[in-house]
Design an enzyme around this catalytic site. Structure first.
Site, PDB file in Angstrom:
ATOM      1  N   ASP A 235     105.167  45.390  18.728  1.00  8.43           N
ATOM      2  CA  ASP A 235     104.142  46.440  18.739  1.00  8.43           C
ATOM      3  C   ASP A 235     104.480  47.463  19.823  1.00  8.43           C
ATOM      4  OD1 ASP A 235     100.829  46.660  17.965  1.00  8.43           O
ATOM      5  OD2 ASP A 235     101.557  47.710  19.751  1.00  8.43           O
ATOM      6  N   ASN A 243     100.750  59.357  21.013  1.00 11.08           N
ATOM      7  CA  ASN A 243     100.369  60.283  19.940  1.00 11.08           C
ATOM      8  C   ASN A 243      99.483  61.402  20.460  1.00 11.08           C
ATOM      9  OD1 ASN A 243     101.449  59.727  17.390  1.00 11.08           O
ATOM     10  ND2 ASN A 243     100.217  57.894  17.214  1.00 11.08           N
ATOM     11  N   ASP A 252     105.681  59.980  14.706  1.00 10.04           N
ATOM     12  CA  ASP A 252     106.402  59.500  13.527  1.00 10.04           C
ATOM     13  C   ASP A 252     107.906  59.432  13.780  1.00 10.04           C
ATOM     14  OD1 ASP A 252     104.147  59.125  12.101  1.00 10.04           O
ATOM     15  OD2 ASP A 252     104.459  60.769  10.679  1.00 10.04           O
ATOM     16  N   GLU A 277     102.175  51.065  13.964  1.00 14.00           N
ATOM     17  CA  GLU A 277     103.259  50.985  14.957  1.00 14.00           C
ATOM     18  C   GLU A 277     103.641  49.535  15.201  1.00 14.00           C
ATOM     19  OE1 GLU A 277     100.388  49.553  16.381  1.00 14.00           O
ATOM     20  OE2 GLU A 277     101.043  50.132  18.399  1.00 14.00           O
TER      21      GLU A 277
HETATM   22  P1  GH3 Z   1      98.869  48.787  22.882  1.00 11.90           P
HETATM   23  O1  GH3 Z   1      99.897  48.925  23.944  1.00 11.90           O
HETATM   24  O2  GH3 Z   1      97.754  47.895  23.275  1.00 11.90           O
HETATM   25  O3  GH3 Z   1      99.475  48.377  21.584  1.00 11.90           O
HETATM   26  O4  GH3 Z   1      98.235  50.234  22.705  1.00 11.90           O
HETATM   27  P2  GH3 Z   1      98.284  51.134  21.429  1.00 11.90           P
HETATM   28  O5  GH3 Z   1      97.723  52.460  21.775  1.00 11.90           O
HETATM   29  O6  GH3 Z   1      99.643  51.134  20.852  1.00 11.90           O
HETATM   30  O7  GH3 Z   1      97.369  50.300  20.428  1.00 11.90           O
HETATM   31  P3  GH3 Z   1      96.408  50.666  19.285  1.00 11.90           P
HETATM   32  O8  GH3 Z   1      96.575  49.601  18.247  1.00 11.90           O
HETATM   33  O9  GH3 Z   1      95.018  50.845  19.835  1.00 11.90           O
HETATM   34  O10 GH3 Z   1      96.873  52.054  18.703  1.00 11.90           O
HETATM   35  C1  GH3 Z   1      97.880  52.168  17.776  1.00 11.90           C
HETATM   36  C2  GH3 Z   1      98.073  53.608  17.536  1.00 11.90           C
HETATM   37  O11 GH3 Z   1      99.265  53.829  16.823  1.00 11.90           O
HETATM   38  C3  GH3 Z   1      96.999  54.239  16.737  1.00 11.90           C
HETATM   39  C4  GH3 Z   1      97.670  55.379  16.062  1.00 11.90           C
HETATM   40  O12 GH3 Z   1      97.425  56.560  16.789  1.00 11.90           O
HETATM   41  C5  GH3 Z   1      99.143  55.056  16.180  1.00 11.90           C
HETATM   42  N1  GH3 Z   1      99.777  54.926  14.863  1.00 11.90           N
HETATM   43  C6  GH3 Z   1      99.624  53.941  13.965  1.00 11.90           C
HETATM   44  N2  GH3 Z   1     100.371  54.199  12.876  1.00 11.90           N
HETATM   45  C7  GH3 Z   1     101.019  55.365  13.095  1.00 11.90           C
HETATM   46  C8  GH3 Z   1     101.935  56.154  12.327  1.00 11.90           C
HETATM   47  O13 GH3 Z   1     102.328  55.820  11.203  1.00 11.90           O
HETATM   48  N3  GH3 Z   1     102.391  57.300  12.886  1.00 11.90           N
HETATM   49  C9  GH3 Z   1     101.972  57.708  14.134  1.00 11.90           C
HETATM   50  N4  GH3 Z   1     102.465  58.839  14.620  1.00 11.90           N
HETATM   51  N5  GH3 Z   1     101.107  56.990  14.861  1.00 11.90           N
HETATM   52  C10 GH3 Z   1     100.637  55.840  14.354  1.00 11.90           C
HETATM   53 MG    MG Z   2     100.520  49.398  20.138  1.00 15.35          MG
HETATM   54 MG    MG Z   3      98.975  47.900  17.301  1.00 14.30          MG
END
Ligand code: GH3
Ligand code: MG
Ligand code: MG
Length: 378
Positions: A235, A243, A252, A277
């Site tokens: 992760d 982002n 992305d 992610e």
């Molecule tokens: P942590 O270290 O605890 O994992 O923090 P985090 O911010 O990564 O965790 P969280 O699961 O709260 O957020 C995941 C974020 O990933 C939310 C979203 O903005 C971003 N994300 C998820 N899928 C995609 C994607 O396909 N493209 C992009 N650009 N961002 C994505």
């Molecule tokens: Mg994360």
């Molecule tokens: Mg996550």
């Protein structure tokens, strides 16, 4: 059974081709693959001529030429809806050429025969193929364009066209019996129809952004695994913040970069995009501890990767003299990087079902996050 003498073969090659061509056309219609619809229609014309037979060999060679030129013309084009304007245009062009050809055959069959028996090349070069030289040339052009399209565009339809052309070769050239001819034409129709299905399969099992197999593929894979295996959940750390700071598009691009680092993990692991992610690494035949060095390697590889963000807006023209460029401070490329946390679990233990192993890996990932991220936990 000898070609042409079997009643079964006779039966099969009467009704079934239309089922195959009709089915493939329907698939092309439902999945908006106009090129497949056009190619299958041209195949059906070939089969009709081979079955009807009143135009003889000349008519069949004309229909064959129509099919191979169809492939040559379609290979560089894009698929559209069959009923959309570009799709209808593709079918329309085929219909017009077919109409003119049929008219030509009816009015001046001798001229058509003469045209087909032209020999611009030395006979030795083409005799083995059983094709008249104009048809041989058209086929060579089709082979070249479809092969080029298959290599450059790597789509299932492009590949299908190459295989369909190969399947039609014996029907055009060496086979003279109706049944054999029809069987090879059916094979070509089937290949084209299946290429449509392969697209949906690819779409369901492959992740568009990263090109990695998607979660559905992971689940399929887990079902087939027995014995010892390990699952690692990967992760991206603080990706929401990333982002927010740099925008979703940059996010992305970074996900793509991370995916490329994970794509071929050492130790025989396989990578999947789990969603968002999050990625999954699967190690068949390895327990948790055996995967640790490889996972550590993956973690480090992501940490060390640098993503260069070109500043925006980029200058449209290269400045004549870069040294005199003003305000270059704002256009310096920025270097970004991310880290990942990894949690790993294996199938040993009382309840080693895939769901449980995934859950344990998720719990391990949570521990890695809690301990400060950018690390591997088991
Ligand atoms: P942590 O270290 O605890 O994992 O923090 P985090 O911010 O990564 O965790 P969280 O699961 O709260 O957020 C995941 C974020 O990933 C939310 C979203 O903005 C971003 N994300 C998820 N899928 C995609 C994607 O396909 N493209 C992009 N650009 N961002 C994505
Ligand atoms: Mg994360
Ligand atoms: Mg996550």
């Amino acid at each position: 059974m000898v070609w042409g003498s079997g009643d079964v073969l006779e039966e099969v090659t009467r009704g079934y081709p239309w089922v195959v061509f009709g089915g493939s056309f329907l698939l092309a219609f439902l999945f908006h693959r106009s090129r497949v619809a056009v190619a299958v229609t041209a195949l059906a014309v070939m089969a009709a001529v081979a079955t009807g037979g009143d135009g003889g060999e000349v008519a069949f060679f004309f229909a064959s030429g129509l099919f191979v030129l169809c492939l040559a013309g379609l290979a560089p084009l894009k698929d559209s809806g069959v009923a959309s304007f570009p799709g209808a245009l593709q079918l329309g062009v085929l219909a017009v050429v077919l109409a003119f050809g049929t008219l030509f055959l009816r009015v001046a069959p001798g001229d058509m025969a003469a045209l087909l028996s032209a020999t611009p090349l030395p006979g030795d070069l083409t005799d083995w193929s059983g094709l008249p030289q104009p048809l041989f040339l058209a086929t060579a052009v089709a082979a070249l364009t479809t092969a080029l399209a298959a290599v450059l565009r790597r789509g299932p339809v492009e590949r299908g066209m190459v295989w369909a052309l190969l399947a039609v070769l014996p029907a055009m050239g060496v086979i003279r019996e109706r049944e054999g001819t029809i069987l090879f034409l059916m094979a070509a129709g089937l290949i084209l129809g299946l290429s449509v299905l392969e697209i949906s399969y690819a779409m369901a099992y492959r992740d568009d952004l990263t090109g990695l197999p998607a979660r559905r593929a992971l689940m399929r894979h887990l079902e087939t695994l027995g014995g010892t295996y390990s699952v690692a959940m990967v992760d991206v750390d603080h990706f929401k913040k990333f982002n927010d700071r740099h925008g979703h598009d940059v996010g992305d691009q970074v996900l793509k970069m991370v995916a490329s680092r994970l794509a071929r993990p050492g130790g025989g692991g396989r990578a999947f995009r789990y969603g968002g992610e999050e990625f999954t690494l699967l190690y068949a035949g390895k327990d948790r501890d055996a995967t640790l060095p490889y996972l550590e390697e993956v973690r480090r590889s992501v940490e060390e990767a640098v993503f260069v963000l070109r500043s925006w807006p980029r200058p449209r023209k290269k400045p004549a003299n870069p040294r005199t460029r003003k305000g270059s401070r704002g256009t310096k490329p920025r270097e970004l990087s991310v880290t990942v946390s990894i949690g790993v679990a294996d199938s040993s233990g009382r309840d080693g079902t895939p769901d449980v192993v995934l859950k344990k890996a998720d719990e391990a990932l949570y521990r890695a996050k809690r301990k400060g991220r950018n690390q591997v936990a088991k």
